[in-house]
Design a protein around this motif. Structure first.
Motif, PDB file in Angstrom:
ATOM      1  N   ARG A 111       0.845  -1.201   0.000  1.00  0.00           N
ATOM      2  CA  ARG A 111       0.000   0.000   0.000  1.00  0.00           C
ATOM      3  C   ARG A 111       0.877   1.247   0.000  1.00  0.00           C
ATOM      4  O   ARG A 111       0.584   2.240  -0.651  1.00  0.00           O
ATOM      5  CB  ARG A 111      -0.903   0.004   1.233  1.00  0.00           C
ATOM      6  N   GLY A 132     -13.706   6.682  -6.878  1.00  0.00           N
ATOM      7  CA  GLY A 132     -12.782   6.260  -5.837  1.00  0.00           C
ATOM      8  C   GLY A 132     -11.412   6.870  -6.028  1.00  0.00           C
ATOM      9  O   GLY A 132     -11.095   7.423  -7.092  1.00  0.00           O
ATOM     10  N   GLN A 138      -6.455   3.869  -4.618  1.00  0.00           N
ATOM     11  CA  GLN A 138      -7.231   2.710  -4.178  1.00  0.00           C
ATOM     12  C   GLN A 138      -7.598   1.818  -5.351  1.00  0.00           C
ATOM     13  O   GLN A 138      -7.599   0.581  -5.238  1.00  0.00           O
ATOM     14  CB  GLN A 138      -8.498   3.167  -3.449  1.00  0.00           C
ATOM     15  N   ASP A 139      -7.912   2.427  -6.513  1.00  0.00           N
ATOM     16  CA  ASP A 139      -8.211   1.639  -7.708  1.00  0.00           C
ATOM     17  C   ASP A 139      -7.016   0.767  -8.095  1.00  0.00           C
ATOM     18  O   ASP A 139      -7.168  -0.391  -8.481  1.00  0.00           O
ATOM     19  CB  ASP A 139      -8.584   2.551  -8.872  1.00  0.00           C
ATOM     20  N   MET A 181      -4.548  -0.225  -6.055  1.00  0.00           N
ATOM     21  CA  MET A 181      -4.360  -1.250  -5.028  1.00  0.00           C
ATOM     22  C   MET A 181      -5.355  -2.391  -5.205  1.00  0.00           C
ATOM     23  O   MET A 181      -4.991  -3.570  -5.094  1.00  0.00           O
ATOM     24  CB  MET A 181      -4.486  -0.623  -3.640  1.00  0.00           C
ATOM     25  N   THR A 182      -6.619  -2.066  -5.492  1.00  0.00           N
ATOM     26  CA  THR A 182      -7.633  -3.100  -5.696  1.00  0.00           C
ATOM     27  C   THR A 182      -7.293  -3.952  -6.908  1.00  0.00           C
ATOM     28  O   THR A 182      -7.424  -5.187  -6.887  1.00  0.00           O
ATOM     29  CB  THR A 182      -9.014  -2.448  -5.878  1.00  0.00           C
TER      30      THR A 182
END
Length: 504
Positions: free
Chosen positions: A367, A475, A479-480, A482-483
């Motif tokens: 992260r 978003g 985060q996009d 990481m997902t």
């Protein structure tokens, strides 16, 4: 009259004449100027730079010479990993430990909007100033000063603070107005000289092209400049110049040996500079600052050292790569934006990719890695655009490639060829979406970040479409990514010909 009497009288007259015609002995004053800028990361990098070493140098310079002026020439609130959490408050807390005499806002001071900058000014233990920033109606901004006249060792020293006039294009400065950097700076410098300044010092946040014009104006004695992320010193016999490095890795105090002489009621000033080089890897960190840095580091370690996947191929986010050519990291980010939204194509401005590093094949991604790459807190938005608007966006993206501008596009779902030798605005040679040529009249779903969607980095063409993301929705880009990595487990982005120049 005896000969002895005559000799004595002659000596007395000679001494009296000497006292009248000889100038007063010149007074010598040593002034130290220390400028820092582009300091983003609270901690060091491989034992060099960071706020603890920067504060240690500032303390030492002030202790060694009480006639020291310590200034900041822009860019610290953003971008950094921690600033993504606290909007840059950590940089204010750390610089308050050893306050500046004057701070000039850089374009990144406005990454979180003008209201956040105003809050951070109020929290600062030192004054902020910029002569070329006003409200949209031309009125001054409360708390933001102008030219500062400091009296040091009997000398009047004018500090001329100037911000970068391209800030509205590259940041989120809202409705604030920015007057031309060079023209405004030179006029203020000349005004300060006419107003009685013995020395005129420019404290500026502006690129090298503007720095050259400021030097050529001969209006400044010293210029301390940020923005270019370089370490440079220069002296042409008129103006001494320092480009103040990045993250306080290398610092250059400038010692001015100033001769002050009065003759026939006229005061004259002359000076010579001595540039000192400080590699902060050789500096012991300031203990008070280091203790606060340790608390920030623990917070990030506890929050972010979580593995999300592995890259099977090398990744490259170096500044010169993401701002000038296809990048494997750029491909990963753009692919994630497209995959998470179902868009036909995605565009990510290279300047939004910030870690400036490489990753070996087999590296486990965390992260922390993704938030370091994408620290701005931008959100992913989807809009419908006609092909002709996408073409205009790409033209903007390559319009300043020779300057290493952050608008350079990293893309997904499409490929393009451009000719950097042509005039800006007519450089795109061909564009394909999937396996077909871009259709100027066809509508495409385009994933972009909210910064460039709002016209940031000159991407005005993106605002001409129909928004598909709900207001306030979307978003975080980080985060996009990481997902996307977590879902995949392993990723293998590589340079595959999405961006080419003519002849490649």
């Amino acid at each position: 009259m005896s000969q002895a009497r005559r000799n004595s009288l002659f000596l007395a007259v000679a001494l009296a004449t000497s006292a009248i015609t000889a100038p007063l002995a010149a007074e010598t004053v040593k002034i130290t100027l220390l400028g820092v800028g582009d300091v983003y990361n609270f901690t060091e990098d491989d034992g060099r730079g960071g706020f603890a070493r920067m504060n240690a140098v500032a303390r030492a310079e002030r202790a060694a010479n009480p006639n020291t002026i310590y200034v900041f020439d822009g860019d610290m609130l953003s971008p950094s990993l921690l600033s993504g959490f606290d909007l840059g408050q950590n940089t204010i807390d750390l610089t308050n430990i050893v306050p500046f005499d004057l701070a000039v806002p850089g374009n990144h001071e406005f990454d979180f909007g003008p209201e956040n900058f105003t809050e951070k000014m109020k929290a600062s233990a030192y004054p902020w100033a910029a002569i070329n920033i006003t409200r949209d109606d031309g009125t001054p901004i409360e708390g933001l000063g102008g030219v500062m006249m400091k009296e040091v060792a009997g000398l009047k020293i004018a500090l001329v603070p100037v911000a970068q006039d391209t800030t509205p294009e590259v940041s989120s400065s809202g409705s604030l107005s920015f007057l031309p950097t060079v023209e405004t700076a030179v006029a203020a410098a000349k005004g300060a000289r006419e107003g009685g300044a013995d020395l005129v010092v420019g404290v500026v946040q502006t690129p090298w092209d503007n720095d050259r014009q400021l030097i050529a104006s001969k209006a400044f004695d010293v210029i301390l400049s940020g923005d270019d992320h370089l370490y440079t010193t220069y002296y042409d016999g008129i103006t001494a110049y320092v480009e103040t490095s990045v993250d306080a890795r290398y610092l250059s105090p400038v010692d001015l040996t100033v001769e002050v002489e009065e003759k026939d009621g006229k005061r004259t000033i002359s000076w010579v500079p001595n540039f000192r080089f400080i590699d902060t890897a050789m500096v012991e960190p300031d203990p008070e600052t280091a203790a606060k840095v340790e608390t920030y580091a623990k917070f990030l370690d506890d929050t972010l050292n979580v593995v999300i996947g592995t890259t099977e191929t090398p990744l490259d986010s170096r500044r010169n790569v993401v701002r000038g050519e296809e990048s494997s990291m750029g491909n990963l980010i753009a692919d994630a934006m497209r995959a998470q939204t179902g868009a036909d194509v995605a565009i990510m401005n290279g300047g939004g990719i910030r870690a400036d590093r490489t990753y070996d094949a087999g590296t486990q991604l965390t992260r922390r890695d993704m938030l370091t790459e994408l620290p701005f807190g931008n959100t992913t938005q989807v809009t419908e655009l006609e092909g002709k608007q996408i073409l205009l966006a790409l033209e903007n993206g390559v319009s300043q490639v020779e300057k290493g501008a952050g608008r350079f596009p990293q893309v997904s779902g499409m490929a393009f060829v451009y000719d950097p030798a042509k005039e800006p605005g007519s450089r795109i040679v061909s564009v394909t979406v999937g396996d077909a040529a871009l259709d100027p009249a066809k509508t495409y779903k385009v994933a972009v970040n909210d910064y460039i969607l709002g016209g940031g980095d000159g991407y005005d063409a993106l605002g001409a479409g129909v928004m598909l993301t709900n207001a306030g929705g979307g978003g975080l880009v980080a985060q996009d990514v990481m997902t996307y990595v977590e879902k995949s487990g392993t990723v293998s982005p590589k340079v595959e010909g999405r961006i080419k120049t003519v002849g490649q």
